[in-house]
Design a protein around this motif. Structure first.
Motif, PDB file in Angstrom:
ATOM      1  N   ALA A 236     -38.006 -23.172  -4.541  1.00 24.14           N
ATOM      2  CA  ALA A 236     -38.101 -22.162  -5.859  1.00 24.14           C
ATOM      3  C   ALA A 236     -39.497 -21.451  -5.694  1.00 24.14           C
ATOM      4  O   ALA A 236     -39.583 -20.411  -6.425  1.00 24.14           O
ATOM      5  N   ARG A 237     -40.527 -21.824  -5.062  1.00 24.07           N
ATOM      6  CA  ARG A 237     -41.784 -21.098  -4.644  1.00 24.07           C
ATOM      7  C   ARG A 237     -41.701 -19.802  -4.075  1.00 24.07           C
ATOM      8  O   ARG A 237     -42.443 -18.680  -4.528  1.00 24.07           O
ATOM      9  N   LEU A 238     -40.319 -19.500  -3.432  1.00 25.32           N
ATOM     10  CA  LEU A 238     -40.119 -18.289  -3.007  1.00 25.32           C
ATOM     11  C   LEU A 238     -39.454 -17.233  -3.968  1.00 25.32           C
ATOM     12  O   LEU A 238     -39.551 -15.951  -3.637  1.00 25.32           O
ATOM     13  N   LEU A 239     -39.210 -17.756  -5.140  1.00 26.70           N
ATOM     14  CA  LEU A 239     -38.213 -16.879  -6.066  1.00 26.70           C
ATOM     15  C   LEU A 239     -39.254 -15.637  -6.373  1.00 26.70           C
ATOM     16  O   LEU A 239     -38.778 -14.524  -6.631  1.00 26.70           O
ATOM     17  N   PRO A 240     -40.497 -15.827  -6.775  1.00 25.26           N
ATOM     18  CA  PRO A 240     -41.210 -14.594  -7.432  1.00 25.26           C
ATOM     19  C   PRO A 240     -41.486 -13.563  -6.163  1.00 25.26           C
ATOM     20  O   PRO A 240     -41.572 -12.376  -6.361  1.00 25.26           O
ATOM     21  N   LEU A 241     -41.627 -14.021  -4.840  1.00 28.08           N
ATOM     22  CA  LEU A 241     -41.767 -13.026  -3.865  1.00 28.08           C
ATOM     23  C   LEU A 241     -40.419 -12.428  -3.617  1.00 28.08           C
ATOM     24  O   LEU A 241     -40.612 -11.158  -3.816  1.00 28.08           O
ATOM     25  N   MET A 242     -39.202 -12.928  -3.892  1.00 34.56           N
ATOM     26  CA  MET A 242     -38.039 -12.070  -3.867  1.00 34.56           C
ATOM     27  C   MET A 242     -37.857 -11.204  -4.933  1.00 34.56           C
ATOM     28  O   MET A 242     -37.386 -10.282  -4.659  1.00 34.56           O
ATOM     29  N   ASP A 243     -38.378 -11.588  -6.149  1.00 38.38           N
ATOM     30  CA  ASP A 243     -38.208 -10.859  -7.291  1.00 38.38           C
ATOM     31  C   ASP A 243     -38.821  -9.661  -7.201  1.00 38.38           C
ATOM     32  O   ASP A 243     -38.388  -8.473  -7.341  1.00 38.38           O
ATOM     33  N   LYS A 244     -40.080  -9.836  -6.660  1.00 42.45           N
ATOM     34  CA  LYS A 244     -40.893  -8.813  -6.606  1.00 42.45           C
ATOM     35  C   LYS A 244     -40.611  -7.768  -5.581  1.00 42.45           C
ATOM     36  O   LYS A 244     -40.611  -6.599  -5.764  1.00 42.45           O
ATOM     37  N   VAL A 245     -40.333  -8.267  -4.229  1.00 44.22           N
ATOM     38  CA  VAL A 245     -40.060  -7.568  -3.175  1.00 44.22           C
ATOM     39  C   VAL A 245     -38.704  -6.786  -3.017  1.00 44.22           C
ATOM     40  O   VAL A 245     -38.590  -5.753  -2.861  1.00 44.22           O
ATOM     41  N   PHE A 246     -37.930  -7.511  -3.165  1.00 46.89           N
ATOM     42  CA  PHE A 246     -36.368  -7.458  -3.030  1.00 46.89           C
ATOM     43  C   PHE A 246     -35.649  -6.822  -4.579  1.00 46.89           C
ATOM     44  O   PHE A 246     -34.803  -5.939  -4.380  1.00 46.89           O
ATOM     45  N   LEU A 247     -35.627  -7.749  -5.406  1.00 47.12           N
ATOM     46  CA  LEU A 247     -34.812  -7.549  -6.523  1.00 47.12           C
ATOM     47  C   LEU A 247     -35.496  -6.129  -7.412  1.00 47.12           C
ATOM     48  O   LEU A 247     -34.765  -5.265  -7.809  1.00 47.12           O
ATOM     49  N   ARG A 248     -36.786  -6.129  -7.514  1.00 49.66           N
ATOM     50  CA  ARG A 248     -37.168  -4.980  -7.906  1.00 49.66           C
ATOM     51  C   ARG A 248     -37.884  -3.928  -7.075  1.00 49.66           C
ATOM     52  O   ARG A 248     -38.052  -2.877  -7.609  1.00 49.66           O
ATOM     53  N   GLY A 249     -37.742  -3.900  -5.715  1.00 52.84           N
ATOM     54  CA  GLY A 249     -38.062  -3.217  -4.800  1.00 52.84           C
ATOM     55  C   GLY A 249     -36.942  -2.326  -4.210  1.00 52.84           C
ATOM     56  O   GLY A 249     -35.719  -2.456  -4.910  1.00 52.84           O
TER      57      GLY A 249
ATOM     58  N   SER B 267     -34.751  -4.771 -18.791  1.00 49.32           N
ATOM     59  CA  SER B 267     -33.890  -3.662 -18.503  1.00 49.32           C
ATOM     60  C   SER B 267     -34.172  -3.056 -17.220  1.00 49.32           C
ATOM     61  O   SER B 267     -33.564  -2.223 -16.616  1.00 49.32           O
ATOM     62  N   ALA B 268     -35.435  -3.316 -16.509  1.00 47.42           N
ATOM     63  CA  ALA B 268     -35.900  -2.581 -15.196  1.00 47.42           C
ATOM     64  C   ALA B 268     -34.948  -3.157 -14.190  1.00 47.42           C
ATOM     65  O   ALA B 268     -34.746  -2.477 -13.167  1.00 47.42           O
ATOM     66  N   VAL B 269     -34.293  -4.542 -14.364  1.00 48.94           N
ATOM     67  CA  VAL B 269     -33.673  -4.804 -13.366  1.00 48.94           C
ATOM     68  C   VAL B 269     -32.381  -5.586 -13.455  1.00 48.94           C
ATOM     69  O   VAL B 269     -31.508  -5.871 -12.860  1.00 48.94           O
TER      70      VAL B 269
END
Length: 377
Positions: free
Chosen positions: A144-157, A198-200
């Motif tokens: 689960a520690r990877l999820l913030p990185l995934m959110d920031k880089v890929f989901l929001r990127g 709303s952003a994602v």
């Protein structure tokens, strides 16, 4: 005694020769790592392409001298992690090398490196493809520690990934499907919690169409009252595609009188399908021939169904030689089939290729069809 002495001397000579051979490899490994640290910061993907050539050359050299290079790479990466500002390229490439070509015991060190990559730094902007591959290789651990990185880089990127050998590019949503899809129900819960952002929200809905389940129906159905026509269309599509009976009923219960424009037009197209959605109609669509007429497909018996599922699993979800409609009508309990197909879907996403998502789409259609199948008595 003389023979023993000769054998001992020979063994000693071989050992000394091995150490002498390893020394130049260690020196070259250190030299290549020094070059990696010295590379200037790339600020965009175009600059990153130029750096990738140098980094890939180092990767190939490490691979050609794997046994001798691995101890040096482990030691140097561990030292790098102790620095207040570690080299981001070292974290990326050495960490990924240890994950991909190291030993199982190297996984924790590789994960430490991945977690130290700055999601706001240069690596996501210039080396998005390599970062995707590293995260994808690590996602199967479901940490689960990877999820913030995934959110920031890929989901929001806006990371896309070129697959040069196949001549195709994964778009931003496909990249997310490959990553979050390996987390199973944990990813669905995580993404569902982001539906209020709303952003994602639109990308979250797109990913949930591929990895979601009826568990998300209440949260997604609440979005049908949105004023955004794109969000409405995605929410309605999720309910039909992944929501099973619950999704269909949520759409039936929705009051469309507040809709207008594109959202109203989409609803009218969707509403026309609702009364026709049943197990039989969906199963018939699975067996459609090129001319659009359904073929007569017999359900598999229990042994045949288990063999088909085992073949799917071994082939990473490839339906070559397997009829989805035969699985839909198989003589196994509905929930057993659904659970096994969800495992097939997660295994499919380990295979990054141009064909994978087409196979996953077939699996998802099959899962949703089975959710309409009557429960066995």
């Amino acid at each position: 005694m003389a023979v023993t002495k000769r054998l001992t001397a020979l063994a000693f000579a071989l050992c000394v020769h091995g150490l002498a051979a390893a020394a130049p490899v260690a020196e070259e490994t250190l030299a290549r790592l020094a070059q990696m640290r010295a590379l200037p910061t790339a600020t965009d993907a175009q600059q990153g392409i130029g750096q990738r050539g140098e980094l890939d050359a180092a990767w190939r050299w490490f691979g050609n001298h794997r046994l001798e290079a691995l101890p040096v790479l482990r030691r140097e990466l561990a030292l790098e992690l102790k620095r207040p500002k570690p080299s981001q390229l070292m974290l990326l490439d050495v960490g990924y090398f240890l994950r991909a070509l190291g030993e199982p015991a190297d996984t924790p060190l590789a994960l430490q490196a991945l977690l130290r990559i700055d999601p706001d730094g240069a690596v996501p902007k210039s080396q998005g493809g390599q970062l995707f591959r590293f995260v994808h290789a690590m996602a199967r651990e479901r940490d689960a520690r990877l999820l913030p990185l995934m959110d920031k880089v890929f989901l929001r990127g806006q990371v896309t990934v070129l697959l040069p050998q196949q001549g195709t590019t994964l778009d931003e949503t496909s990249v997310c499907i490959y990553l979050y899809g390996q987390y199973g129900s944990a990813a669905e819960r995580h993404l569902r919690a982001l539906l209020g952002d709303s952003a994602v929200v639109n990308r979250v809905l797109e990913v949930l169409m591929w990895v979601g389940s009826p568990d998300s129906v209440p949260a997604v159905a609440a979005l049908l009252n949105t004023a955004d026509s794109d969000t409405f269309a995605r929410a309605a599509t999720f309910l039909l595609r992944a929501g099973g009976l619950q999704g269909r009923d949520a759409l039936r219960a929705f009051d469309p009188r507040g809709l207008q424009g594109k959202a109203l037009e989409f609803y009218r197209q969707t509403a026309g399908q609702l009364n026709r959605v049943s197990f039989e109609t969906l199963a018939s669509q699975l067996s459609e021939q090129p001319d659009g007429t359904p073929a007569q497909v017999r359900g598999l018996d229990e042994a045949g169904a288990r063999q088909a599922l085992a073949t799917l699993n071994a082939g990473y979800g490839s339906y070559d030689g397997i009829q989805p409609a035969a699985i839909a009508r198989a003589a196994l309990p509905r929930q057993v089939l659904i659970d096994e197909l969800i495992r097939v879907r997660e295994r499919s996403l380990l295979r990054v290729s141009a064909e994978t998502l087409a196979d996953v789409d077939t699996t998802n259609t099959l899962i949703n069809t089975l959710r309409f199948r009557p429960v066995e008595r």
